[in-house]
Enzyme design. Structure first.
Site, short mmCIF file in Angstrom:
data_model
loop_
_atom_site.label_atom_id
_atom_site.label_comp_id
_atom_site.label_asym_id
_atom_site.label_seq_id
_atom_site.Cartn_x
_atom_site.Cartn_y
_atom_site.Cartn_z
N ASN A 147 18.07 72.67 35.49
CA ASN A 147 17.75 71.72 34.42
C ASN A 147 16.99 70.49 34.94
O ASN A 147 16.93 69.47 34.27
CB ASN A 147 19.01 71.31 33.64
CG ASN A 147 20.10 70.76 34.55
OD1 ASN A 147 19.83 70.46 35.71
ND2 ASN A 147 21.30 70.64 34.03
N ARG A 285 23.53 59.57 37.60
CA ARG A 285 24.97 59.47 37.39
C ARG A 285 25.32 58.03 37.07
O ARG A 285 24.80 57.09 37.70
CB ARG A 285 25.76 59.91 38.64
CG ARG A 285 25.83 61.41 38.87
CD ARG A 285 26.53 62.15 37.72
NE ARG A 285 26.57 63.60 37.93
CZ ARG A 285 25.74 64.48 37.34
NH1 ARG A 285 24.81 64.06 36.51
NH2 ARG A 285 25.86 65.77 37.57
N GLN A 314 33.24 60.30 32.09
CA GLN A 314 32.76 61.06 30.94
C GLN A 314 33.89 61.95 30.43
O GLN A 314 34.47 62.66 31.23
CB GLN A 314 31.55 61.90 31.30
CG GLN A 314 30.35 61.02 31.58
CD GLN A 314 29.05 61.79 31.81
OE1 GLN A 314 28.02 61.21 32.03
NE2 GLN A 314 29.09 63.11 31.78
N HIS A 333 25.80 62.49 27.54
CA HIS A 333 25.15 63.22 28.65
C HIS A 333 24.54 64.53 28.11
O HIS A 333 25.23 65.55 28.01
CB HIS A 333 26.20 63.50 29.72
CG HIS A 333 25.63 63.99 31.00
ND1 HIS A 333 26.35 64.02 32.16
CD2 HIS A 333 24.40 64.46 31.33
CE1 HIS A 333 25.62 64.49 33.14
NE2 HIS A 333 24.41 64.78 32.65
P1 NDP Z 1 17.44 67.18 44.29
O1 NDP Z 1 18.48 67.58 45.25
O2 NDP Z 1 16.21 67.98 44.17
O3 NDP Z 1 17.02 65.68 44.55
C1 NDP Z 1 17.88 64.69 44.95
C2 NDP Z 1 17.10 63.74 45.80
O4 NDP Z 1 17.90 62.57 46.03
C3 NDP Z 1 16.75 64.29 47.18
O5 NDP Z 1 15.37 64.12 47.38
C4 NDP Z 1 17.59 63.44 48.09
O6 NDP Z 1 17.01 63.19 49.32
C5 NDP Z 1 17.63 62.14 47.34
N1 NDP Z 1 18.67 61.23 47.83
C6 NDP Z 1 19.94 61.50 48.16
N2 NDP Z 1 20.57 60.38 48.57
C7 NDP Z 1 19.66 59.38 48.50
C8 NDP Z 1 19.68 57.99 48.79
N3 NDP Z 1 20.80 57.42 49.28
N4 NDP Z 1 18.56 57.26 48.59
C9 NDP Z 1 17.42 57.85 48.14
N5 NDP Z 1 17.33 59.17 47.84
C10 NDP Z 1 18.44 59.93 48.02
O7 NDP Z 1 18.21 67.12 42.88
P2 NDP Z 1 17.60 66.97 41.41
O8 NDP Z 1 16.39 66.12 41.48
O9 NDP Z 1 17.51 68.28 40.75
O10 NDP Z 1 18.82 66.18 40.74
C11 NDP Z 1 19.15 64.87 41.19
C12 NDP Z 1 20.41 64.39 40.49
O11 NDP Z 1 20.17 64.23 39.10
C13 NDP Z 1 21.59 65.37 40.55
O12 NDP Z 1 22.30 65.27 41.76
C14 NDP Z 1 22.42 64.91 39.38
O13 NDP Z 1 23.28 63.87 39.75
C15 NDP Z 1 21.38 64.39 38.40
N6 NDP Z 1 21.17 65.34 37.29
C16 NDP Z 1 21.42 64.89 36.01
C17 NDP Z 1 21.31 65.75 34.95
C18 NDP Z 1 21.52 65.27 33.55
O14 NDP Z 1 21.74 66.10 32.65
N7 NDP Z 1 21.46 63.98 33.28
C19 NDP Z 1 20.96 67.17 35.14
C20 NDP Z 1 20.59 67.49 36.51
C21 NDP Z 1 20.74 66.61 37.53
P3 NDP Z 1 16.91 64.26 50.49
O15 NDP Z 1 17.26 65.61 49.94
O16 NDP Z 1 15.48 64.08 50.87
O17 NDP Z 1 17.90 63.81 51.50
#
Ligand code: NDP
Length: 401
Positions: A147, A285, A314, A333
């Site tokens: 998603n 989140r 939530q 959400h």
């Molecule tokens: P990804 O894993 O593709 O992306 C997450 C990114 O966050 C990675 O690039 C990671 O960096 C980066 N990251 C982690 N920690 C840090 C930090 N301290 N500072 C900066 N960047 C950081 O996941 P998605 O993009 O698919 O999803 C991200 C988040 O969105 C999910 O974990 C979830 O919490 C939320 N989400 C919400 C939804 C909703 O319905 N509202 C649905 C889907 C997701 P790297 O990997 O380079 O270390």
């Protein structure tokens, strides 16, 4: 044979749908980075139907019962004596959606001696105490990418909604007014603004790509830098720290997972470093932002708007300040659980369960915790520890219908 406890949100107040607004949804086979969408051996649901609510059962019942397993589906997940707690003592697998999370705290994990797999029907497994899961050898997996684009679309909608003052203007129409001055006194163009994302993973990068045609200046910060050709193509400015990025941005979108490193990242101190009148869109989140600091920043004018769909806990209690703070565009959400997204994550859950029961490995990109440590995506994007603290407050929510 296994017992699977699946926690899903309630059906619509007027009952499970008998018909839908559209007859079909586009089939997405491959995601933008080349990862394939879930290919289970079969599915027992109609893509485009409501699968994420209790009666939808993620389309799992036929499949699981045909193999002799027991499936319990409930929305009753919080408070003393809830149905989730009553089933933990002999549950082998718990499935939960982040939209209506079954908080698997250390205490709950201790009550579930047979629990082997905590499966997130969606993305983001922060509702599981990952530290406790590691110590107990429980596998935690999610349906990576299912998603991400759904959320990216929602982020773009919410940025435009806030900057252009869409929701209050819509409300004037519903109230029977024609109050143009009231509508436009807080309405701007996005064009020319500085827009930055905290994290440029699947969602963050998709947001950047979708915003490029708006002629904005794009910024990002992340733990790992994007490839130089991607930075060039989107004309991105990389910032090594969140502080450096938010100082220059008019709009900040938060797209990192919640883990101990990101919990309360946007507190009073961080918000004070932003430009006065900036906007925050948080679909990542709720707990990445400090609840009271956000409400105060809107009241003081430090923030011009805040929108998103994620809260902590939530469901959010009725007196949660984000329901009543000024200039917000909050929804429950929902961004990652469009009917389109549900079809993908229901198929992904089925794919993971087929692998689990057939003794085949779960895709590396779906893993968050495995073998007692962060694994797969978890090892890349999360940090060790627990982010479920305070989740018991979800029991304060009272159903209104
Ligand atoms: P990804 O894993 O593709 O992306 C997450 C990114 O966050 C990675 O690039 C990671 O960096 C980066 N990251 C982690 N920690 C840090 C930090 N301290 N500072 C900066 N960047 C950081 O996941 P998605 O993009 O698919 O999803 C991200 C988040 O969105 C999910 O974990 C979830 O919490 C939320 N989400 C919400 C939804 C909703 O319905 N509202 C649905 C889907 C997701 P790297 O990997 O380079 O270390």
């Amino acid at each position: 044979m296994a017992k699977i406890v699946c926690v899903l949100y309630d059906d619509p107040v007027d009952g499970y749908p008998q018909s839908y607004a559209r007859d079909s949804i586009p089939e997405i086979r491959v995601y933008p980075d080349g990862q394939t969408a879930p290919p289970p051996e079969a599915i027992d649901f109609v893509p485009g139907h409501l699968l994420g609510s209790v009666s939808g059962e993620l389309g799992l019942r036929k499949f699981l019962e045909a193999r002799g397993h027991t499936l319990i589906v409930t929305s009753d997940k919080d408070g003393e004596g809830c149905e989730l707690d009553r089933h933990l003592h002999d549950a082998d697998i718990v499935i939960s959606q982040p939209f209506w999370p079954a908080y698997l705290t250390r205490e709950r994990i201790a009550k579930a001696p047979r629990l082997k797999l905590a499966l997130t029907a969606g993305i983001g497994s922060d509702h599981v105490d990952l530290q406790a899961a590691m110590e107990r050898g429980i596998t935690v997996a999610e349906i990576t990418y299912c998603n991400s684009i759904s959320v990216a679309e929602h982020v773009v909608m919410m940025i435009l909604g806030l900057v252009r003052n869409y929701i209050p203007s819509y409300q004037w129409v519903v109230k029977g007014g024609w109050n143009i001055a009231d509508c436009v006194a807080r309405s701007y163009d996005l064009e020319g603004m500085q827009v930055g994302t905290v994290a440029a993973g699947r969602i963050g990068l998709a947001v950047l790509k979708r915003l490029q045609p708006f002629d904005v200046q794009l910024h990002y910060t992340d733990r790992h830098r994007l490839a130089p050709e991607v930075e060039r193509e989107l004309n991105l400015t990389f910032h090594p720290t969140v502080e450096s990025m938010i100082r220059v941005c008019d709009v900040v979108t938060i797209n990192c997972p919640l883990h101990p490193e990101t919990e309360h990242m946007f507190d009073e101190v961080m918000l004070a470093k932003m430009k006065r009148g900036a906007y925050i869109i948080n679909t990542a989140r709720g707990k990445i932002c400090d609840r009271d600091a956000i409400a105060s920043a809107l009241e003081s004018g430090q923030l011009a708007g805040y929108a998103g769909d994620v809260w902590f806990p939530q469901p959010a209690p009725q007196d949660h300040p984000w329901r009543s703070m000024p200039y917000h565009g909050m929804t429950p959400h929902i961004s990652g659980t469009s009917l389109s997204a549900q079809a993908r994550y229901a198929a992904g859950v089925r794919e993971v369960l087929e692998c689990w029961f057939d003794g085949r490995p779960i895709r590396e990109e779906y893993l968050i915790v495995d073998g007692g440590k962060l694994a797969g995506m978890g090892a890349h994007s999360y940090s060790e520890g627990d982010a479920t603290g305070g989740s018991e407050e979800a029991a304060r929510f009272k159903k209104t219908a």
